[in-house]
Design a protein around this motif. Structure first.
Motif, PDB file in Angstrom:
ATOM      1  N   PHE A 159      70.684  41.531  44.031  1.00  0.00           N
ATOM      2  CA  PHE A 159      70.221  40.471  44.938  1.00  0.00           C
ATOM      3  C   PHE A 159      71.264  39.371  45.131  1.00  0.00           C
ATOM      4  O   PHE A 159      71.547  38.967  46.256  1.00  0.00           O
ATOM      5  N   ILE A 160      71.863  38.917  44.028  1.00  0.00           N
ATOM      6  CA  ILE A 160      72.726  37.724  44.153  1.00  0.00           C
ATOM      7  C   ILE A 160      74.117  38.079  44.680  1.00  0.00           C
ATOM      8  O   ILE A 160      74.743  37.278  45.356  1.00  0.00           O
ATOM      9  N   GLY A 161      74.596  39.304  44.372  1.00  0.00           N
ATOM     10  CA  GLY A 161      75.954  39.694  44.763  1.00  0.00           C
ATOM     11  C   GLY A 161      76.971  39.125  43.792  1.00  0.00           C
ATOM     12  O   GLY A 161      77.178  37.910  43.744  1.00  0.00           O
ATOM     13  N   VAL A 162      77.581  40.022  42.994  1.00  0.00           N
ATOM     14  CA  VAL A 162      78.587  39.587  42.013  1.00  0.00           C
ATOM     15  C   VAL A 162      79.887  40.341  42.288  1.00  0.00           C
ATOM     16  O   VAL A 162      79.913  41.569  42.282  1.00  0.00           O
ATOM     17  N   THR A 163      80.949  39.597  42.544  1.00  0.00           N
ATOM     18  CA  THR A 163      82.249  40.237  42.724  1.00  0.00           C
ATOM     19  C   THR A 163      82.846  40.507  41.342  1.00  0.00           C
ATOM     20  O   THR A 163      82.722  39.682  40.439  1.00  0.00           O
ATOM     21  N   GLY A 164      83.495  41.660  41.188  1.00  0.00           N
ATOM     22  CA  GLY A 164      84.097  41.971  39.889  1.00  0.00           C
ATOM     23  C   GLY A 164      84.673  43.373  39.876  1.00  0.00           C
ATOM     24  O   GLY A 164      84.537  44.126  40.841  1.00  0.00           O
ATOM     25  N   GLN A 165      85.314  43.683  38.765  1.00  0.00           N
ATOM     26  CA  GLN A 165      85.973  44.979  38.608  1.00  0.00           C
ATOM     27  C   GLN A 165      85.348  45.700  37.409  1.00  0.00           C
ATOM     28  O   GLN A 165      85.296  45.111  36.322  1.00  0.00           O
ATOM     29  N   ALA A 166      84.896  46.938  37.604  1.00  0.00           N
ATOM     30  CA  ALA A 166      84.356  47.702  36.467  1.00  0.00           C
ATOM     31  C   ALA A 166      85.501  48.080  35.541  1.00  0.00           C
ATOM     32  O   ALA A 166      86.567  48.485  35.996  1.00  0.00           O
ATOM     33  N   GLU A 167      85.288  47.915  34.214  1.00  0.00           N
ATOM     34  CA  GLU A 167      86.369  48.180  33.260  1.00  0.00           C
ATOM     35  C   GLU A 167      85.951  49.112  32.131  1.00  0.00           C
ATOM     36  O   GLU A 167      86.773  49.484  31.307  1.00  0.00           O
ATOM     37  N   GLY A 168      84.656  49.427  32.033  1.00  0.00           N
ATOM     38  CA  GLY A 168      84.205  50.366  30.999  1.00  0.00           C
ATOM     39  C   GLY A 168      84.276  49.843  29.574  1.00  0.00           C
ATOM     40  O   GLY A 168      84.466  50.615  28.644  1.00  0.00           O
ATOM     41  N   LEU A 169      84.115  48.541  29.380  1.00  0.00           N
ATOM     42  CA  LEU A 169      84.193  47.966  28.026  1.00  0.00           C
ATOM     43  C   LEU A 169      82.803  47.924  27.386  1.00  0.00           C
ATOM     44  O   LEU A 169      81.833  47.548  28.043  1.00  0.00           O
ATOM     45  N   SER A 170      82.738  48.251  26.089  1.00  0.00           N
ATOM     46  CA  SER A 170      81.421  48.225  25.439  1.00  0.00           C
ATOM     47  C   SER A 170      80.947  46.782  25.240  1.00  0.00           C
ATOM     48  O   SER A 170      79.761  46.483  25.304  1.00  0.00           O
ATOM     49  N   GLN A 171      81.882  45.854  24.979  1.00  0.00           N
ATOM     50  CA  GLN A 171      81.460  44.481  24.681  1.00  0.00           C
ATOM     51  C   GLN A 171      81.181  43.658  25.931  1.00  0.00           C
ATOM     52  O   GLN A 171      80.664  42.546  25.843  1.00  0.00           O
ATOM     53  N   LEU A 172      81.532  44.163  27.114  1.00  0.00           N
ATOM     54  CA  LEU A 172      81.272  43.428  28.358  1.00  0.00           C
ATOM     55  C   LEU A 172      80.839  44.453  29.417  1.00  0.00           C
ATOM     56  O   LEU A 172      81.634  44.860  30.269  1.00  0.00           O
ATOM     57  N   TYR A 237      77.997  31.753  48.018  1.00  0.00           N
ATOM     58  CA  TYR A 237      77.769  31.899  46.573  1.00  0.00           C
ATOM     59  C   TYR A 237      76.294  31.791  46.301  1.00  0.00           C
ATOM     60  O   TYR A 237      75.535  31.228  47.100  1.00  0.00           O
ATOM     61  N   PHE A 238      75.886  32.316  45.158  1.00  0.00           N
ATOM     62  CA  PHE A 238      74.479  32.304  44.826  1.00  0.00           C
ATOM     63  C   PHE A 238      74.030  30.921  44.373  1.00  0.00           C
ATOM     64  O   PHE A 238      74.655  30.307  43.505  1.00  0.00           O
ATOM     65  N   SER A 239      72.962  30.448  44.971  1.00  0.00           N
ATOM     66  CA  SER A 239      72.244  29.283  44.453  1.00  0.00           C
ATOM     67  C   SER A 239      70.789  29.473  44.834  1.00  0.00           C
ATOM     68  O   SER A 239      70.470  30.316  45.686  1.00  0.00           O
ATOM     69  N   SER A 240      69.913  28.669  44.241  1.00  0.00           N
ATOM     70  CA  SER A 240      68.503  28.770  44.611  1.00  0.00           C
ATOM     71  C   SER A 240      68.337  28.475  46.091  1.00  0.00           C
ATOM     72  O   SER A 240      67.583  29.152  46.795  1.00  0.00           O
ATOM     73  N   LEU A 241      69.062  27.454  46.566  1.00  0.00           N
ATOM     74  CA  LEU A 241      68.921  27.048  47.969  1.00  0.00           C
ATOM     75  C   LEU A 241      69.474  28.105  48.910  1.00  0.00           C
ATOM     76  O   LEU A 241      68.960  28.302  50.013  1.00  0.00           O
ATOM     77  N   ASN A 242      70.551  28.777  48.474  1.00  0.00           N
ATOM     78  CA  ASN A 242      71.194  29.749  49.351  1.00  0.00           C
ATOM     79  C   ASN A 242      70.497  31.101  49.339  1.00  0.00           C
ATOM     80  O   ASN A 242      70.702  31.900  50.251  1.00  0.00           O
ATOM     81  N   ALA A 243      69.734  31.386  48.288  1.00  0.00           N
ATOM     82  CA  ALA A 243      69.261  32.769  48.159  1.00  0.00           C
ATOM     83  C   ALA A 243      67.797  32.920  47.747  1.00  0.00           C
ATOM     84  O   ALA A 243      66.988  33.444  48.520  1.00  0.00           O
ATOM     85  N   THR A 244      67.422  32.463  46.544  1.00  0.00           N
ATOM     86  CA  THR A 244      66.064  32.791  46.069  1.00  0.00           C
ATOM     87  C   THR A 244      64.961  32.004  46.795  1.00  0.00           C
ATOM     88  O   THR A 244      63.953  32.575  47.195  1.00  0.00           O
ATOM     89  N   LEU A 245      65.168  30.694  46.967  1.00  0.00           N
ATOM     90  CA  LEU A 245      64.087  29.882  47.560  1.00  0.00           C
ATOM     91  C   LEU A 245      63.792  30.281  49.015  1.00  0.00           C
ATOM     92  O   LEU A 245      62.615  30.360  49.398  1.00  0.00           O
TER      93      LEU A 245
END
Ligand code: FAD
Ligand code: SF4
Length: 561
Positions: A159-172, A237-245
């Motif tokens: 729902f919120i949209g998160v930019t990022g790179q998959a890295e296959g780490l167990s701790q993250l 970017y995600f905020s209550s005002l921009n997305a959930t509300l």
């Protein structure tokens, strides 16, 4: 007013309140959001495109007013002349601390809460985090594991949209990412050097942030204008005002009531449920009451606990839902601000394009595979590689036209690692009600007792050394390690004080954020946290909120609430 009855009441409209409002209304509940602050109209309140020449103090802010009215909030780097209106008045919202133990409580009181100014960094927890207390015999065990929350991380990220790179780490653990943002050439050099010199131990990835890199759920991608803490007219970017509300509003089931300062909850000792909410109208100062079948406390970690402490009854003399005596205890905030910076020999013909609202991330590497000799848990680094700009004028020596010309040239490529470390739960870090001192509406305030301990201090030292070590391995010059002496609170990841747990004798909330002792009361903001991990926490709060809403509505449907 007493006959205003809703299916659900949500207290607070920030990151967690916005999520509760969306989930509960989408599931068909007539929901009232009680928000202490004023309404925000994005078209006039968002000021990210207002130029420095358009504001009265040219971006320096009215320091006299700040010293008088926002003497705590001004310590936050995101508070500036534009955004100060999104931070609370410290005069109206006082609190006290031990004189030798400062705590900087950074708050937002408006529809949207701190979701307007937040830094948007969004990381998942792993079982390394959820199992840590049990493994080390510290505090109490989390009542959930990664598998319980993983589908809700998926749900929230979708729902919120998160930019990022998959890295296959167990701790993250990887999330459901939108395309990653690009690294600068200096960052690529540092990333490659870390991979070469610390294989299998350390790595660097691009930050994971709740910012859109392509159109998503009707919201436009980011155009890299930069000052996100002043709002975002394109809702990128995600905020209550921009997305959930807005989504909650579109269901037709939502009522938002700004200027509604929740004083306390009313407990019915016959049904053993919350039967109403006492509110003070922020404008008229009239006392009001509202009722609902279920209540979601989402006023932010310390404010939610403050409401519970202020709702004491003969059955719960130490605060509502507090037979365990744990309410108020184990306050945590991440340590922040040890690291190192240096000069990188990157291509000086290259320039940064735009103002990327994101940095790099070095995931936790301490106590992942090997035990560290001086501390438990770990830390991660945020940071960036950037060209020094005209602000370096204070360090440049010169005069007149030549000096101006020199300033117009971009400076060298620099790189900074900035660490964020886990804080252990400690019962001696706690909050209590201060009935002697009330806020502008006559509500008792908080007395906050909090200090970092030996484990946090040992980690800060290591953060600085390891950052310098990675810059050295990169071949950086002019390396400057640093350890900032930041007071707790300033990281703005305050959490704990109404922890989740398996046993009602040692915790306030169960595995679904429901008060052990009051079935129609749910608390889903940072107060619920049993430990702190080292990553930014809000994504986890959102996932816990969505999960708790699903559980609560399930119980209602079964007739159990
Ligand atoms: C500058 C900045 C940078 C940050 N960066 C990050 C980041 O990168 N990643 C991350 O994960 N987190 C970050 N955070 C933290 C993040 O903003 C919080 O974790 C998050 O907003 C908490 O959500 P919440 O719903 O609990 O509280 P909030 O968002 O603070 O919302 C609480 C709401 O409750 C209302 N309220 C309070 N008391 C009452 C009352 N008595 N009655 C009625 N309403 C009440 C408030 O007015 C407010 O609107 C940052 C915060 C700041 C300020
Ligand atoms: S940088 Fe992107 S997310 Fe931030 S305010 Fe500008 S458009 Fe919005």
């Amino acid at each position: 007013m007493a006959n205003q009855v809703y299916d659900a009441i949500v207290i607070g409209s920030g990151i967690t309140g916005g999520w509760a409002a969306k989930e509960l209304t989408e599931k068909g509940l007539r929901t009232l959001v009680l928000e202490a602050g004023r309404p925000i109209r994005p078209e006039q309140d968002y000021v990210e495109h207002v130029g420095v020449w358009e504001v009265k103090y040219r971006g320096l802010g009215d320091r006299k007013r700040e010293m008088r009215e926002q003497f705590v909030q001004r310590e936050c780097s995101a508070m500036d002349e534009w955004s100060s209106k999104f931070f609370v008045s410290d005069q109206e919202n006082p609190y006290t601390t031990d004189p030798r133990k400062p705590f900087l409580w950074i708050r937002g009181r408006q529809v949207g809460g701190r979701s307007i100014m937040w830094g948007r960094q969004s990381y998942r927890w792993s079982d390394l985090d959820f199992e840590a207390n049990a493994r080390e015999g510290i505090a109490v065990d989390w009542p959930i594991r990664y598998k319980d929350i993983a589908p809700w991380y998926d749900y929230v990220e979708d729902f919120i949209g998160v930019t990022g790179q998959a890295e296959g780490l167990s701790q993250l653990p990887d999330g459901k990412f939108l395309p990653p943002m690009e690294m600068t050439c200096a960052e690529v050099i540092v990333k490659d050097a870390i991979a070469k010199n610390f294989p299998g131990e350390r790595m660097m990835t691009i930050g994971r942030a709740a910012v859109l890199t392509k159109p998503h759920n009707g919201r436009a991608p980011c155009h890299y204008c930069g000052p996100c803490h002043r709002g975002c007219s394109t809702r990128s970017y995600f905020s209550s005002l921009n997305a959930t509300l807005p989504v909650a509003q579109a269901t037709g089931k939502l009522t938002i009531r700004p200027y509604s300062i929740v004083h306390s909850l009313i407990f019915d000792s016959t049904t053993r449920r919350i039967s109403g909410i006492r509110v003070i109208d922020g404008q008229t100062r009239q006392p009001l009451e509202f009722r609902a079948r279920i209540v979601f406390l989402c006023a932010s970690a310390l404010e939610s606990t403050r409401i519970l402490l202020n709702s004491a009854t003969p059955e719960f003399p130490a605060g509502l839902a507090n037979s365990s005596g744990e309410l108020g205890h184990n306050l945590m905030d991440h340590t922040m601000g040890a690291g190192a910076s240096g000069r990188i020999a990157a291509d000086e013909k290259m320039m940064q394009a735009g103002r990327r609202p994101n940095g790099i991330y070095v995931p936790r590497f301490r106590n992942v595979k090997q035990k560290h000799p001086t501390f438990v848990r770990g830390y991660g680094y945020q940071g960036s590689g950037y060209r020094d700009d005209w602000e370096r004028g204070t360090q440049l020596v010169g005069f007149g036209a030549d000096f101006k010309r020199a300033l117009k040239k971009p400076g060298p490529w620099l790189f900074t690692f900035y660490g964020f470390g886990e804080c252990l739960p400690n019962p001696n870090n706690y909050i209590e009600l201060n009935k002697e001192k009330t806020d502008a509406w006559g509500i008792p305030t908080l007395n906050i007792h909090c200090a970092f301990g030996d484990n946090e201090r040992a980690m800060l030292k290591d953060m600085s050394l390891s950052a310098a070590e990675m810059l050295t391995a990169t071949g950086a010059t002019e390396i400057q390690p640093f350890i900032e002496d930041n007071a707790p609170g300033l990281t703005i990841h305050e959490m704990g004080t109404a922890r989740m747990g398996r046993d009602p004798k040692t915790s306030v909330l169960n595995a679904h954020n429901q008060a052990h002792e009051i079935p129609n009361l749910f608390l889903t903001d940072g107060a619920c946290m049993t430990s702190s991990a080292c990553v930014n926490p809000s994504l986890t709060y959102m996932a816990l909120t969505a999960r708790a809403c699903d559980y609560a509505v399930g119980l209602m449907k079964k007739g159990e609430l």
